[in-house]
Scaffold this motif. Structure first.
Motif, PDB file in Angstrom:
ATOM      1  N   LEU A 106       0.839  -1.198   0.000  1.00 19.97           N
ATOM      2  CA  LEU A 106       0.000   0.000   0.000  1.00 19.97           C
ATOM      3  C   LEU A 106       0.871   1.243   0.000  1.00 19.97           C
ATOM      4  O   LEU A 106       1.976   1.242   0.533  1.00 19.97           O
ATOM      5  N   LEU A 107       0.334   2.300  -0.575  1.00 21.12           N
ATOM      6  CA  LEU A 107       1.017   3.591  -0.618  1.00 21.12           C
ATOM      7  C   LEU A 107       0.288   4.579   0.291  1.00 21.12           C
ATOM      8  O   LEU A 107      -0.891   4.400   0.606  1.00 21.12           O
ATOM      9  N   ALA A 108       0.964   5.631   0.659  1.00 14.90           N
ATOM     10  CA  ALA A 108       0.366   6.636   1.537  1.00 14.90           C
ATOM     11  C   ALA A 108      -0.912   7.215   0.931  1.00 14.90           C
ATOM     12  O   ALA A 108      -1.861   7.525   1.651  1.00 14.90           O
ATOM     13  N   ASP A 109      -0.964   7.331  -0.396  1.00 13.17           N
ATOM     14  CA  ASP A 109      -2.164   7.853  -1.061  1.00 13.17           C
ATOM     15  C   ASP A 109      -3.398   6.992  -0.800  1.00 13.17           C
ATOM     16  O   ASP A 109      -4.519   7.458  -0.937  1.00 13.17           O
ATOM     17  N   GLN A 110      -3.209   5.739  -0.437  1.00 12.62           N
ATOM     18  CA  GLN A 110      -4.322   4.826  -0.181  1.00 12.62           C
ATOM     19  C   GLN A 110      -4.706   4.757   1.298  1.00 12.62           C
ATOM     20  O   GLN A 110      -5.657   4.068   1.659  1.00 12.62           O
ATOM     21  N   TYR A 111      -3.989   5.471   2.139  1.00  8.38           N
ATOM     22  CA  TYR A 111      -4.183   5.357   3.587  1.00  8.38           C
ATOM     23  C   TYR A 111      -5.571   5.799   4.034  1.00  8.38           C
ATOM     24  O   TYR A 111      -6.230   5.103   4.810  1.00  8.38           O
ATOM     25  N   ALA A 112      -6.042   6.936   3.570  1.00  5.98           N
ATOM     26  CA  ALA A 112      -7.374   7.412   3.984  1.00  5.98           C
ATOM     27  C   ALA A 112      -8.451   6.413   3.565  1.00  5.98           C
ATOM     28  O   ALA A 112      -9.399   6.163   4.319  1.00  5.98           O
ATOM     29  N   HIS A 113      -8.309   5.831   2.389  1.00  6.64           N
ATOM     30  CA  HIS A 113      -9.282   4.830   1.945  1.00  6.64           C
ATOM     31  C   HIS A 113      -9.208   3.584   2.823  1.00  6.64           C
ATOM     32  O   HIS A 113     -10.246   3.003   3.170  1.00  6.64           O
ATOM     33  N   ALA A 114      -8.004   3.171   3.178  1.00  9.56           N
ATOM     34  CA  ALA A 114      -7.849   2.008   4.062  1.00  9.56           C
ATOM     35  C   ALA A 114      -8.552   2.255   5.398  1.00  9.56           C
ATOM     36  O   ALA A 114      -9.269   1.383   5.903  1.00  9.56           O
ATOM     37  N   LEU A 115      -8.363   3.432   5.958  1.00 14.52           N
ATOM     38  CA  LEU A 115      -9.045   3.760   7.213  1.00 14.52           C
ATOM     39  C   LEU A 115     -10.558   3.758   7.021  1.00 14.52           C
ATOM     40  O   LEU A 115     -11.301   3.269   7.875  1.00 14.52           O
ATOM     41  N   GLY A 116     -11.013   4.293   5.906  1.00 14.02           N
ATOM     42  CA  GLY A 116     -12.441   4.326   5.614  1.00 14.02           C
ATOM     43  C   GLY A 116     -13.050   2.950   5.438  1.00 14.02           C
ATOM     44  O   GLY A 116     -14.247   2.762   5.644  1.00 14.02           O
ATOM     45  N   CYS A 117     -12.249   1.976   5.071  1.00 10.10           N
ATOM     46  CA  CYS A 117     -12.731   0.603   4.908  1.00 10.10           C
ATOM     47  C   CYS A 117     -12.672  -0.186   6.208  1.00 10.10           C
ATOM     48  O   CYS A 117     -13.125  -1.325   6.251  1.00 10.10           O
ATOM     49  N   GLY A 118     -12.106   0.402   7.259  1.00 19.97           N
ATOM     50  CA  GLY A 118     -12.084  -0.265   8.553  1.00 19.97           C
ATOM     51  C   GLY A 118     -10.730  -0.706   9.055  1.00 19.97           C
ATOM     52  O   GLY A 118     -10.622  -1.274  10.140  1.00 19.97           O
ATOM     53  N   PHE A 119      -9.664  -0.455   8.295  1.00 22.17           N
ATOM     54  CA  PHE A 119      -8.336  -0.849   8.762  1.00 22.17           C
ATOM     55  C   PHE A 119      -7.892   0.046   9.918  1.00 22.17           C
ATOM     56  O   PHE A 119      -8.166   1.246   9.929  1.00 22.17           O
ATOM     57  N   ASP A 120      -7.201  -0.563  10.881  1.00 26.35           N
ATOM     58  CA  ASP A 120      -6.635   0.169  12.014  1.00 26.35           C
ATOM     59  C   ASP A 120      -5.164   0.476  11.795  1.00 26.35           C
ATOM     60  O   ASP A 120      -4.680   1.530  12.206  1.00 26.35           O
TER      61      ASP A 120
END
Length: 168
Positions: A106-120
């Protein structure tokens, strides 16, 4: 590997076991999906169990184990492979309340989406850590005040905010 939580690099308190490694009597350990059923059968009260699962895993395969797990780590083999985001949403909808970790490319650009999907947390390889420091991950986390998904990052969604504004 670096572990990111809340936009910061943190120490990992979980230990990933090799396939041939015996289950310890205590601690937080991550086993492969292939070893999960056996680990649940033999683990003692001092062991917190986690599982590392491919992003192609059927959520039904984890359904019975979810209440017994403290962590589910979903593997992202490539930054362009988003199936892990869908799996994360499905696990959260199934009621998994433990730590949900994205592991891989994963890249930093995907971090907000990861959080939005439920990742901690997000676990990234050393080469990505070398290119994207903590500042970039924190900026990516803070890039969007609202998300399209409900309930994981910010209270309400973009749609909720639009409906509220239209009602006023």
């Amino acid at each position: 590997m670096a572990l990111i939580s809340d936009g910061r690099f943190i120490d990992d308190v979980w230990r990933r076991l090799a396939e041939e490694e015996a289950l310890p009597k205590s601690g937080k350990v991550i086993v492969s999906l292939a070893r999960l059923d056996h680990a649940i059968e033999v683990h003692g009260p001092g062991v917190d169990l986690g599982v590392i699962a491919p992003n192609t895993t059927d959520p039904a395969a984890l359904a019975d184990a979810l209440p017994k797990l403290g962590l589910v780590s979903i593997v992202f083999p490539a930054f362009a492979d988003g199936r892990g985001f869908s799996l994360a949403r499905l696990l959260r909808r199934a009621g998994f309340a433990g730590e949900l970790r994205a592991s891989g490319r994963l890249l930093a650009d995907q971090y907000a989406h990861a959080l939005g999907c439920g990742f901690d947390t997000v676990e990234i390889p050393d080469d990505i850590e070398a290119r994207q420091d903590e500042t970039q991950w924190r900026a990516a986390r803070d890039a969007h005040a609202r998300t399209y998904q409900r309930g994981y990052v910010a209270p309400g969604s973009i749609l909720d905010a639009r409906r509220k504004a239209a009602a006023q």
